[in-house]
Design an enzyme around this catalytic site. Structure first.
Site, PDB file in Angstrom:
ATOM      1  N   GLY A  15      18.591  48.213 -21.591  1.00  0.00           N
ATOM      2  CA  GLY A  15      19.898  48.462 -22.739  1.00  0.00           C
ATOM      3  C   GLY A  15      21.168  48.997 -22.162  1.00  0.00           C
ATOM      4  O   GLY A  15      21.977  49.422 -22.100  1.00  0.00           O
ATOM      5  N   ARG A  67       6.810  35.559 -37.629  1.00  0.00           N
ATOM      6  CA  ARG A  67       8.417  36.499 -37.059  1.00  0.00           C
ATOM      7  C   ARG A  67       8.876  36.459 -38.310  1.00  0.00           C
ATOM      8  O   ARG A  67       9.501  37.448 -37.918  1.00  0.00           O
ATOM      9  CB  ARG A  67       8.592  34.683 -36.946  1.00  0.00           C
ATOM     10  CG  ARG A  67      10.686  34.691 -35.993  1.00  0.00           C
ATOM     11  CD  ARG A  67      10.824  33.830 -35.384  1.00  0.00           C
ATOM     12  NE  ARG A  67       9.423  33.037 -34.554  1.00  0.00           N
ATOM     13  CZ  ARG A  67       9.496  33.522 -33.294  1.00  0.00           C
ATOM     14  NH1 ARG A  67      10.998  34.531 -32.643  1.00  0.00           N
ATOM     15  NH2 ARG A  67       8.754  33.097 -32.263  1.00  0.00           N
ATOM     16  N   ILE A  94      13.270  34.733 -30.183  1.00  0.00           N
ATOM     17  CA  ILE A  94      14.240  35.007 -31.391  1.00  0.00           C
ATOM     18  C   ILE A  94      14.358  34.754 -33.150  1.00  0.00           C
ATOM     19  O   ILE A  94      13.039  35.387 -33.406  1.00  0.00           O
ATOM     20  CB  ILE A  94      13.393  32.526 -31.655  1.00  0.00           C
ATOM     21  CG1 ILE A  94      13.383  31.729 -30.103  1.00  0.00           C
ATOM     22  CG2 ILE A  94      13.956  31.749 -32.572  1.00  0.00           C
ATOM     23  CD1 ILE A  94      13.330  31.297 -29.888  1.00  0.00           C
ATOM     24  N   LEU A  95      15.148  35.204 -33.791  1.00  0.00           N
ATOM     25  CA  LEU A  95      14.960  35.566 -35.077  1.00  0.00           C
ATOM     26  C   LEU A  95      14.498  34.294 -36.533  1.00  0.00           C
ATOM     27  O   LEU A  95      15.151  32.900 -36.020  1.00  0.00           O
ATOM     28  CB  LEU A  95      16.165  36.139 -35.583  1.00  0.00           C
ATOM     29  CG  LEU A  95      16.980  37.014 -34.041  1.00  0.00           C
ATOM     30  CD1 LEU A  95      18.363  37.859 -34.695  1.00  0.00           C
ATOM     31  CD2 LEU A  95      16.039  38.430 -34.517  1.00  0.00           C
ATOM     32  N   ASN A 109      25.963  38.093 -30.174  1.00  0.00           N
ATOM     33  CA  ASN A 109      24.850  38.151 -29.009  1.00  0.00           C
ATOM     34  C   ASN A 109      25.650  38.185 -28.027  1.00  0.00           C
ATOM     35  O   ASN A 109      26.467  37.378 -27.788  1.00  0.00           O
ATOM     36  CB  ASN A 109      23.650  37.205 -29.494  1.00  0.00           C
ATOM     37  CG  ASN A 109      22.868  36.649 -27.829  1.00  0.00           C
ATOM     38  OD1 ASN A 109      22.746  37.607 -27.718  1.00  0.00           O
ATOM     39  ND2 ASN A 109      22.598  35.610 -27.499  1.00  0.00           N
ATOM     40  N   HIS A 111      25.367  36.333 -24.113  1.00  0.00           N
ATOM     41  CA  HIS A 111      24.860  35.747 -23.533  1.00  0.00           C
ATOM     42  C   HIS A 111      25.163  35.553 -22.008  1.00  0.00           C
ATOM     43  O   HIS A 111      26.872  35.083 -22.100  1.00  0.00           O
ATOM     44  CB  HIS A 111      24.725  33.837 -24.074  1.00  0.00           C
ATOM     45  CG  HIS A 111      24.436  32.615 -23.282  1.00  0.00           C
ATOM     46  ND1 HIS A 111      22.946  32.977 -23.447  1.00  0.00           N
ATOM     47  CD2 HIS A 111      24.397  31.651 -22.455  1.00  0.00           C
ATOM     48  CE1 HIS A 111      22.226  31.574 -22.770  1.00  0.00           C
ATOM     49  NE2 HIS A 111      23.115  31.234 -22.202  1.00  0.00           N
ATOM     50  N   ASP A 147      22.204  30.065 -29.273  1.00  0.00           N
ATOM     51  CA  ASP A 147      23.224  30.331 -28.675  1.00  0.00           C
ATOM     52  C   ASP A 147      24.533  29.247 -28.464  1.00  0.00           C
ATOM     53  O   ASP A 147      25.253  28.904 -27.584  1.00  0.00           O
ATOM     54  CB  ASP A 147      22.872  29.954 -27.052  1.00  0.00           C
ATOM     55  CG  ASP A 147      21.885  30.692 -26.291  1.00  0.00           C
ATOM     56  OD1 ASP A 147      22.433  32.423 -25.870  1.00  0.00           O
ATOM     57  OD2 ASP A 147      20.965  30.496 -25.472  1.00  0.00           O
ATOM     58  N   GLU A 176      30.096  41.640 -18.729  1.00  0.00           N
ATOM     59  CA  GLU A 176      29.177  41.611 -19.833  1.00  0.00           C
ATOM     60  C   GLU A 176      29.802  43.265 -20.678  1.00  0.00           C
ATOM     61  O   GLU A 176      30.350  42.969 -21.596  1.00  0.00           O
ATOM     62  CB  GLU A 176      27.928  41.296 -20.311  1.00  0.00           C
ATOM     63  CG  GLU A 176      27.430  39.777 -19.362  1.00  0.00           C
ATOM     64  CD  GLU A 176      25.649  40.029 -19.479  1.00  0.00           C
ATOM     65  OE1 GLU A 176      24.901  40.924 -20.352  1.00  0.00           O
ATOM     66  OE2 GLU A 176      25.114  39.350 -18.469  1.00  0.00           O
TER      67      GLU A 176
END
Length: 313
Positions: A15, A67, A94-95, A109, A111, A147, A176
């Site tokens: 996190g 899922r 993966i959603l 998101n 990456h 992505d 990031e």
């Protein structure tokens, strides 16, 4: 100061990006707050950090669940906490397509590559192996294609001689932490930005047949070419501090019903009469499908019969 946008962060590990978002949210003038940190792993270290900082947490292991079932359960808690945005911060799942669609434009998101280069995993190894001069990171909106959503921001990070994936990753992580909070802040601010809101109305209004745009009394105005007007966008008109869409309605009864149903969102626009309603766009939670429908109905109210007959009504 305007109410801060509520954000849920989903994590699977330490996190660190969640922490960067959280601490940025506590700086003056930050437009968002973290209202929930959720994870698919109960042991995720980031949950302990969030708890220590007084942020509500939630963990639901995905083992034994489909899922779609897992996404629905996670989403239910996100909604329960009032979040309007979701930030994925090392969430290694993966959603499902339905979940992504429901949060289109409001889920982002980060990456660890300069997309579109190196989607997926092992990004630093691949950048070094390709002989690239820079790695880096990208913040993007989440879409069904992994992505590949619209890019919100990027930071390049130089690849040094002798770099390994680990040494490069450590420097990219610094980038990031800088990038994610700024992109999230910019994303939530745009929902109340007059320029962005007017642009969203413009896109939908001008998609209607024979529609054009003019300027009337300082407001963006949309009408049928050489015909009547069907929509206006009021931006701080007469100093009222509101951004609102003005569209035609059936009359006084509908106007009264709308205002009574939601007096914060709807109001009677001055000088326009009973046949119009003003709908605020600057509250941060616009239903753009509803806006498109109201624009369409307003257009039908003024369009010549032959032109209206072309529409599937």
């Amino acid at each position: 100061m305007a109410e801060k946008a509520k954000v849920a962060v989903l994590i699977s590990g330490s996190g660190t990006n969640m922490a960067a978002l959280l601490y940025a949210s506590r700086l003056p003038d930050c437009p968002y707050e973290i209202v929930l940190v959720g994870s698919n792993k109960a042991e995720a270290a980031g949950l302990r950090l969030a708890e220590a900082e007084g942020v509500p947490t939630f963990a639901l292991p995905h083992k034994g669940m489909s899922r779609e079932e897992h996404d629905a359960a996670m989403e239910a808690v996100v909604v329960e906490h009032g979040a309007r945005f979701i930030a994925l911060a090392g969430y290694m799942r993966i959603l499902s397509e339905g979940f992504v669609e429901r949060w289109e434009g409001r889920m982002l998101n980060i990456h660890p590559s300069l997309l579109p280069k190196y989607t997926g995993l092992h990004t630093h190894d691949r950048a070094i192996a390709a002989g690239d001069s820079h790695g880096g990171c990208t913040v993007h909106l989440v879409t069904a294609d992994l992505d590949e959503g619209p890019v919100l921001g990027q930071v390049p990070v130089a690849i040094l001689p002798g770099d390994t994936a680990d040494t490069l990753a450590a420097r990219v992580l610094f980038a990031e932490h800088q990038l994610y909070a700024r992109c999230l802040a910019a994303l939530v601010r745009r929902e109340t930005s007059p320029e962005w809101l007017i642009g969203q109305v413009r896109e939908r209004a001008l998609a209607l047949p024979d529609a054009d745009e003019t300027l009337s009394h300082g407001m963006a105005c949309f009408g049928v070419i050489k015909g009547k007007k069907f929509a206006y966008v009021s931006n701080d008109h007469h100093g009222d501090g509101r951004v609102a869409l003005l569209v035609k309605i059936s009359g006084a009864d509908e106007q009264e019903q709308l205002v009574e149903s939601d007096p914060v969102r709807f109001y009677r626009p001055a000088y326009f009469g009973d046949g119009w309603i003003a709908m605020r766009l600057d509250l941060g939670d616009v239903d753009w499908d509803d806006v498109a429908d109201r624009l369409r109905r307003s257009w039908l109210a003024v369009a010549p019969r032959k032109l209206a007959a072309m529409m599937d009504v």
